[in-house]
Design a protein around this motif. Sequence first.
Motif, mmCIF file in Angstrom:
data_model
loop_
_atom_site.group_PDB
_atom_site.id
_atom_site.type_symbol
_atom_site.label_atom_id
_atom_site.label_comp_id
_atom_site.label_asym_id
_atom_site.label_seq_id
_atom_site.Cartn_x
_atom_site.Cartn_y
_atom_site.Cartn_z
ATOM 1 N N SER A 123 37.430 14.128 0.309
ATOM 2 C CA SER A 123 36.239 14.978 0.154
ATOM 3 C C SER A 123 36.614 16.368 -0.356
ATOM 4 O O SER A 123 35.772 17.105 -0.854
ATOM 5 C CB SER A 123 35.466 15.060 1.470
ATOM 6 N N LEU A 124 37.896 16.729 -0.220
ATOM 7 C CA LEU A 124 38.373 18.009 -0.775
ATOM 8 C C LEU A 124 38.886 17.828 -2.206
ATOM 9 O O LEU A 124 39.373 18.771 -2.825
ATOM 10 C CB LEU A 124 39.525 18.565 0.082
ATOM 11 N N GLY A 125 38.806 16.584 -2.707
ATOM 12 C CA GLY A 125 39.331 16.304 -4.037
ATOM 13 C C GLY A 125 40.844 16.183 -4.062
ATOM 14 O O GLY A 125 41.465 16.305 -5.115
ATOM 15 N N ARG A 126 41.444 15.973 -2.897
ATOM 16 C CA ARG A 126 42.898 15.809 -2.820
ATOM 17 C C ARG A 126 43.224 14.424 -2.287
ATOM 18 O O ARG A 126 42.401 13.795 -1.630
ATOM 19 C CB ARG A 126 43.513 16.874 -1.893
ATOM 20 N N SER A 127 44.420 13.979 -2.594
ATOM 21 C CA SER A 127 44.844 12.661 -2.138
ATOM 22 C C SER A 127 45.956 12.828 -1.121
ATOM 23 O O SER A 127 46.759 13.759 -1.188
ATOM 24 C CB SER A 127 45.350 11.863 -3.339
ATOM 25 N N ILE A 128 45.999 11.893 -0.187
ATOM 26 C CA ILE A 128 47.048 11.942 0.828
ATOM 27 C C ILE A 128 48.428 11.764 0.182
ATOM 28 O O ILE A 128 49.430 12.217 0.709
ATOM 29 C CB ILE A 128 46.750 10.891 1.926
ATOM 30 N N ILE B 6 47.047 10.507 16.138
ATOM 31 C CA ILE B 6 47.554 9.218 16.629
ATOM 32 C C ILE B 6 47.638 8.226 15.466
ATOM 33 O O ILE B 6 47.309 8.577 14.329
ATOM 34 C CB ILE B 6 46.664 8.679 17.763
ATOM 35 N N ALA B 7 48.072 6.999 15.769
ATOM 36 C CA ALA B 7 48.375 6.015 14.715
ATOM 37 C C ALA B 7 47.255 5.867 13.688
ATOM 38 O O ALA B 7 47.513 5.759 12.489
ATOM 39 C CB ALA B 7 48.683 4.669 15.362
ATOM 40 N N SER B 8 46.003 5.875 14.164
ATOM 41 C CA SER B 8 44.878 5.627 13.256
ATOM 42 C C SER B 8 44.444 6.870 12.481
ATOM 43 O O SER B 8 43.686 6.761 11.505
ATOM 44 C CB SER B 8 43.687 5.103 14.068
ATOM 45 N N SER B 9 44.901 8.062 12.904
ATOM 46 C CA SER B 9 44.358 9.308 12.329
ATOM 47 C C SER B 9 44.570 9.453 10.819
ATOM 48 O O SER B 9 43.639 9.860 10.116
ATOM 49 C CB SER B 9 44.939 10.534 13.048
ATOM 50 N N PRO B 10 45.780 9.152 10.280
ATOM 51 C CA PRO B 10 45.966 9.379 8.843
ATOM 52 C C PRO B 10 45.003 8.567 7.972
ATOM 53 O O PRO B 10 44.346 9.123 7.082
ATOM 54 C CB PRO B 10 47.426 8.973 8.597
ATOM 55 N N ALA B 11 44.872 7.272 8.251
ATOM 56 C CA ALA B 11 44.015 6.440 7.394
ATOM 57 C C ALA B 11 42.537 6.693 7.660
ATOM 58 O O ALA B 11 41.733 6.772 6.733
ATOM 59 C CB ALA B 11 44.342 4.959 7.617
ATOM 60 N N GLU B 12 42.177 6.855 8.953
ATOM 61 C CA GLU B 12 40.750 6.929 9.293
ATOM 62 C C GLU B 12 40.187 8.347 9.253
ATOM 63 O O GLU B 12 39.007 8.528 8.997
ATOM 64 C CB GLU B 12 40.516 6.325 10.686
ATOM 65 N N GLY B 13 41.036 9.340 9.538
ATOM 66 C CA GLY B 13 40.546 10.717 9.572
ATOM 67 C C GLY B 13 41.002 11.549 8.375
ATOM 68 O O GLY B 13 40.188 12.172 7.691
ATOM 69 N N MET B 14 42.314 11.534 8.104
ATOM 70 C CA MET B 14 42.849 12.453 7.092
ATOM 71 C C MET B 14 42.533 12.021 5.668
ATOM 72 O O MET B 14 42.146 12.853 4.836
ATOM 73 C CB MET B 14 44.367 12.568 7.245
ATOM 74 N N ALA B 15 42.707 10.724 5.372
ATOM 75 C CA ALA B 15 42.520 10.275 3.981
ATOM 76 C C ALA B 15 41.102 10.570 3.488
ATOM 77 O O ALA B 15 40.939 11.181 2.424
ATOM 78 C CB ALA B 15 42.883 8.797 3.843
ATOM 79 N N PRO B 16 40.049 10.188 4.246
ATOM 80 C CA PRO B 16 38.707 10.521 3.763
ATOM 81 C C PRO B 16 38.440 12.025 3.710
ATOM 82 O O PRO B 16 37.756 12.501 2.794
ATOM 83 C CB PRO B 16 37.769 9.836 4.760
ATOM 84 N N ALA B 17 39.003 12.778 4.679
ATOM 85 C CA ALA B 17 38.787 14.232 4.675
ATOM 86 C C ALA B 17 39.421 14.858 3.437
ATOM 87 O O ALA B 17 38.829 15.733 2.785
ATOM 88 C CB ALA B 17 39.354 14.851 5.946
ATOM 89 N N LEU B 18 40.619 14.410 3.083
ATOM 90 C CA LEU B 18 41.289 14.947 1.886
ATOM 91 C C LEU B 18 40.541 14.529 0.630
ATOM 92 O O LEU B 18 40.402 15.323 -0.313
ATOM 93 C CB LEU B 18 42.740 14.473 1.820
ATOM 94 N N PHE C 173 46.020 20.113 10.380
ATOM 95 C CA PHE C 173 45.641 21.114 9.394
ATOM 96 C C PHE C 173 46.272 20.789 8.047
ATOM 97 O O PHE C 173 47.457 20.428 7.988
ATOM 98 C CB PHE C 173 46.074 22.510 9.858
ATOM 99 N N PHE C 174 45.473 20.939 6.988
ATOM 100 C CA PHE C 174 45.944 20.717 5.628
ATOM 101 C C PHE C 174 46.184 22.077 4.989
ATOM 102 O O PHE C 174 45.262 22.894 4.896
ATOM 103 C CB PHE C 174 44.881 19.930 4.846
ATOM 104 N N ILE C 175 47.427 22.335 4.602
ATOM 105 C CA ILE C 175 47.760 23.588 3.906
ATOM 106 C C ILE C 175 47.770 23.271 2.416
ATOM 107 O O ILE C 175 48.631 22.522 1.936
ATOM 108 C CB ILE C 175 49.131 24.141 4.360
ATOM 109 N N ASP C 176 46.785 23.843 1.711
ATOM 110 C CA ASP C 176 46.546 23.461 0.320
ATOM 111 C C ASP C 176 47.460 24.237 -0.635
ATOM 112 O O ASP C 176 47.002 24.978 -1.501
ATOM 113 C CB ASP C 176 45.063 23.703 -0.009
#
Length: 313
Positions: A50-55, A36-48, A22-25
């Motif tokens: 798309s919200l106009g935020r950067s990891i 898991i290991a791949s989640s930040p680069a593959e899941g979170m970075a693109p999701a953020l 969960f991202f608390i804005d």
Amino acid sequence: MKRDVTVHPLASPWGRFSLYSFFIDAPEAAIVDTGIASSPAEGMAPALASLGRSIEDVRWILLTHGHIDHVGGAHALWELTGRRAQLVIHAADAPLLRSRQAHVDEYACGRGRYLGDPDGAASQAKAAQTIISGEVEPTLLLHGGERLPLGGGVTVCAHSIPGHTAGSVAYVIDGQNDAFVGDAVQVHGAANGFPGYVDPDAYRSSLRYLRDEVRPRHLYLGHPYRTAAGTPYGLRLDRKQAAAALTESLDVEARVRDAAEQAVLAGLTENDSPYSPFDSAAAALGYTGDPRLEPSPFFTTLHGYRARLTRQL
Ligand SMILES: [Zn+2]
């Protein structure tokens, strides 16, 4: 009146499971749990993005507990923030962030004793190697009761809610009572169809504390835990659903407790059943799931009752 902080779910698939972060804005943005290991680069970075935020904006990494599918991406995410984020976990689960071997040891002392898999420890070591992005020292150790400042007057309170693990934490956004509990509320369990917790008494107390004291306005779970009908809960439970899920979790715990106590008091004997030596408990509960599927909540939980009763006898 202060505007509520927005929470964005970040889901990443992993085999039979769906991992929720969960991202608390907030002004100092936070991510709860890291997959898991791949989640930040593959899941979170693109999701953020798309919200106009950067990891790189993330300043807090809040871990609900030390299990592999929650801390696996922690080191990778911390690196993506330029090591500027606070890396937060309860002291009791910190060894699981610091050390891959701690996951193997936990397996060997608990469910591994019942699985009879000669390659079990080696499989755990291999999984820890690939699923955990790196061993890392937390920057902030929790003991429960801390208040974390996320900027602009936004604060998050860390509540100690042991049971699923010794260091399970609920992060609650002050003023809006949004509670992130990871795996501390199991209801009927996730993909394995059985609730998993190492300490039954602590699990029960923590459920009561969440239901009667915290009383979440929204409850955010770590996986799609299931209702009695087998339907998965969504990412976010409203106040009524949260209270119902907590009461249901308590009811399930009471039923498992009864079955476990009867089995232990009758005497546990090894046999050919896959549920051995807790086959009578599985039968009493009508549990027909595969108890060997990782993470084997059936054996983790039954071992917890056995250890507790053995201490008392
Ligand atoms: Zn867990």
